[in-house]
Design an enzyme around this catalytic site. Structure first.
Site, PDB file in Angstrom:
ATOM      1  N   SER A  13       3.074  12.581 -19.690  1.00 19.17           N
ATOM      2  CA  SER A  13       3.186  11.551 -20.731  1.00 19.17           C
ATOM      3  C   SER A  13       4.364  11.838 -21.660  1.00 19.17           C
ATOM      4  O   SER A  13       4.441  12.902 -22.279  1.00 19.17           O
ATOM      5  CB  SER A  13       1.897  11.499 -21.541  1.00 19.17           C
ATOM      6  N   HIS A  38       4.302   8.537 -17.403  1.00 20.53           N
ATOM      7  CA  HIS A  38       3.347   7.793 -18.249  1.00 20.53           C
ATOM      8  C   HIS A  38       4.002   7.485 -19.596  1.00 20.53           C
ATOM      9  O   HIS A  38       4.523   8.384 -20.269  1.00 20.53           O
ATOM     10  CB  HIS A  38       2.096   8.636 -18.425  1.00 20.53           C
ATOM     11  N   ASP A  40       3.371   5.733 -23.241  1.00 15.22           N
ATOM     12  CA  ASP A  40       2.327   5.285 -24.172  1.00 15.22           C
ATOM     13  C   ASP A  40       2.889   4.414 -25.291  1.00 15.22           C
ATOM     14  O   ASP A  40       3.646   4.898 -26.132  1.00 15.22           O
ATOM     15  CB  ASP A  40       1.674   6.513 -24.824  1.00 15.22           C
ATOM     16  N   MET A  42       2.078   2.270 -28.625  1.00 11.92           N
ATOM     17  CA  MET A  42       1.049   2.121 -29.681  1.00 11.92           C
ATOM     18  C   MET A  42       1.583   1.223 -30.789  1.00 11.92           C
ATOM     19  O   MET A  42       2.744   1.362 -31.196  1.00 11.92           O
ATOM     20  CB  MET A  42       0.709   3.482 -30.281  1.00 11.92           C
ATOM     21  N   HIS A  71       1.238   2.321 -20.544  1.00 14.15           N
ATOM     22  CA  HIS A  71      -0.115   2.258 -21.103  1.00 14.15           C
ATOM     23  C   HIS A  71      -0.010   1.549 -22.451  1.00 14.15           C
ATOM     24  O   HIS A  71       0.479   2.125 -23.425  1.00 14.15           O
ATOM     25  CB  HIS A  71      -0.648   3.694 -21.249  1.00 14.15           C
ATOM     26  N   MET A  73      -1.382   0.410 -25.660  1.00 14.50           N
ATOM     27  CA  MET A  73      -2.453   0.539 -26.658  1.00 14.50           C
ATOM     28  C   MET A  73      -2.098  -0.409 -27.798  1.00 14.50           C
ATOM     29  O   MET A  73      -1.776   0.009 -28.918  1.00 14.50           O
ATOM     30  CB  MET A  73      -2.554   2.002 -27.122  1.00 14.50           C
ATOM     31  N   MET A 142     -10.117   6.791 -20.643  1.00 17.95           N
ATOM     32  CA  MET A 142      -9.624   7.597 -21.766  1.00 17.95           C
ATOM     33  C   MET A 142     -10.568   8.784 -21.976  1.00 17.95           C
ATOM     34  O   MET A 142     -11.768   8.596 -22.189  1.00 17.95           O
ATOM     35  CB  MET A 142      -9.574   6.777 -23.056  1.00 17.95           C
ATOM     36  N   ASP A 180      -6.844  10.109 -18.795  1.00 20.44           N
ATOM     37  CA  ASP A 180      -5.789  10.269 -19.788  1.00 20.44           C
ATOM     38  C   ASP A 180      -6.337  10.868 -21.082  1.00 20.44           C
ATOM     39  O   ASP A 180      -7.177  10.257 -21.741  1.00 20.44           O
ATOM     40  CB  ASP A 180      -5.181   8.875 -20.051  1.00 20.44           C
TER      41      ASP A 180
HETATM   42  C1  DX5 Z   1      -3.314   9.117 -26.026  1.00 24.92           C
HETATM   43  C2  DX5 Z   1      -2.351   8.752 -24.914  1.00 24.92           C
HETATM   44  C3  DX5 Z   1      -2.167   9.834 -23.922  1.00 24.92           C
HETATM   45  C4  DX5 Z   1      -1.530  11.092 -24.485  1.00 24.92           C
HETATM   46  C5  DX5 Z   1      -2.076  12.236 -23.706  1.00 24.92           C
HETATM   47  O1  DX5 Z   1      -3.575   8.000 -26.784  1.00 24.92           O
HETATM   48  O2  DX5 Z   1      -2.804   7.615 -24.207  1.00 24.92           O
HETATM   49  O3  DX5 Z   1      -1.414   9.390 -22.797  1.00 24.92           O
HETATM   50  O4  DX5 Z   1      -0.135  11.101 -24.396  1.00 24.92           O
HETATM   51  O5  DX5 Z   1      -1.638  13.392 -24.325  1.00 24.92           O
HETATM   52  P1  DX5 Z   1      -2.446  14.756 -24.171  1.00 24.92           P
HETATM   53  O6  DX5 Z   1      -2.391  15.117 -22.714  1.00 24.92           O
HETATM   54  O7  DX5 Z   1      -1.669  15.683 -25.037  1.00 24.92           O
HETATM   55  O8  DX5 Z   1      -3.837  14.513 -24.630  1.00 24.92           O
HETATM   56 ZN    ZN Z   2      -1.762   7.132 -22.211  1.00 21.33          ZN
END
Ligand code: DX5
Ligand code: ZN
Length: 237
Positions: A13, A38, A40, A42, A71, A73, A142, A180
């Site tokens: 990620s 990956h 992320d 947000m 991903h 969010m 998750m 994840d």
């Molecule tokens: C959290 C993200 C994850 C995050 C995982 O909201 O969706 O993808 O980057 O990071 P680690 O492996 O550090 O928990």
């Molecule tokens: Zn993620």
């Protein structure tokens, strides 16, 4: 019973990468055991944090060799799907909790030529996917509350992955199970044994002193051992 399983995919990620050196990080991962990258996103609304979005994805995609697994969010993800596709997404995952019209959103993702994924927060039961499972390419479980990297793995995830595996078999779904949050060397094996196909890892991969390439190689090797053990056990049955 056919006990041969496909090796799990590894998806580091970017949230945990050195964001001031994304070109270097992406090029490093190009020659690593990473299968997907990956990404992320947000929005500070669906989750209490803001990460990065379209222009950063575009920049990463210029140097990426592996498919980029986006991903989302974010609230109202349906408004941004085409833009994420154009910016370089190979797969797009939206949250179950953010989509009152999930079926429509999933079809929209597929029409764009992307792998369609649905993510479940830790409190969302897998049974809620029963009527859509067969339409999905990926279900992302998750294993922490979304919004931050570096959180502790929620142990109930193992049970949840096993239940999801059953649901996918029952509904004839070929969706991959992606996990994840808080994934590391301790829980990766049990997750794969429970049915996980894709492991996302942020902090574990990027914060390791030996660096992401060596850590991914070590994880890959560790999981190969888990696979061999499972196959041997299958032969003994
Ligand atoms: C959290 C993200 C994850 C995050 C995982 O909201 O969706 O993808 O980057 O990071 P680690 O492996 O550090 O928990
Ligand atoms: Zn993620």
């Amino acid at each position: 019973m056919n006990t041969t399983r496909r090796a799990p995919l590894l998806a580091p990620s970017f949230l945990a990468a050195d964001l001031a050196n994304l070109q270097a990080e992406t090029e490093l991962l190009a020659n690593s055991a990473a299968d997907w990258l990956h990404f992320d996103v947000m929005d500070g609304r669906f989750v209490p944090n803001i990460s990065f979005g379209l222009p950063v994805l575009q920049a990463v995609a210029r140097y990426a060799r592996q498919p980029i697994d986006v991903h989302l969010m974010i609230e109202e993800p349906q408004n941004y799907l085409a833009q994420f596709r154009e910016a370089g997404a190979s797969g797009i995952t939206v949250h179950y909790e953010a989509c009152p019209h999930l079926h429509r959103v999933v079809q929209q993702i597929k029409q764009l030529g992307c792998r369609a994924g649905v993510a479940l927060n830790p409190h969302t039961p897998v049974a809620l996917l029963e009527d859509i499972a067969a339409d999905l390419d990926v279900v992302l479980v998750m294993s922490v509350n979304p919004g931050f990297g570096g959180q502790a793995f929620i142990p109930n995830t193992l049970k949840k992955v096993a239940m999801l595996k059953e649901l996918l078999l029952d509904t004839g779904s070929e969706a991959l199970i992606e996990v994840d949050g808080g994934v590391n060397m301790d829980n990766a094996g049990p997750l794969v044994e429970a049915g996980a196909d894709v492991l996302v890892a942020g902090n574990f991969v990027f914060s390791a002193p030996e660096g992401p390439v060596a850590t991914l190689a070590r994880l890959r090797e560790h999981l190969a051992g888990v696979e061999m053990g499972a196959e041997a056990a299958g032969r003994r049955q």
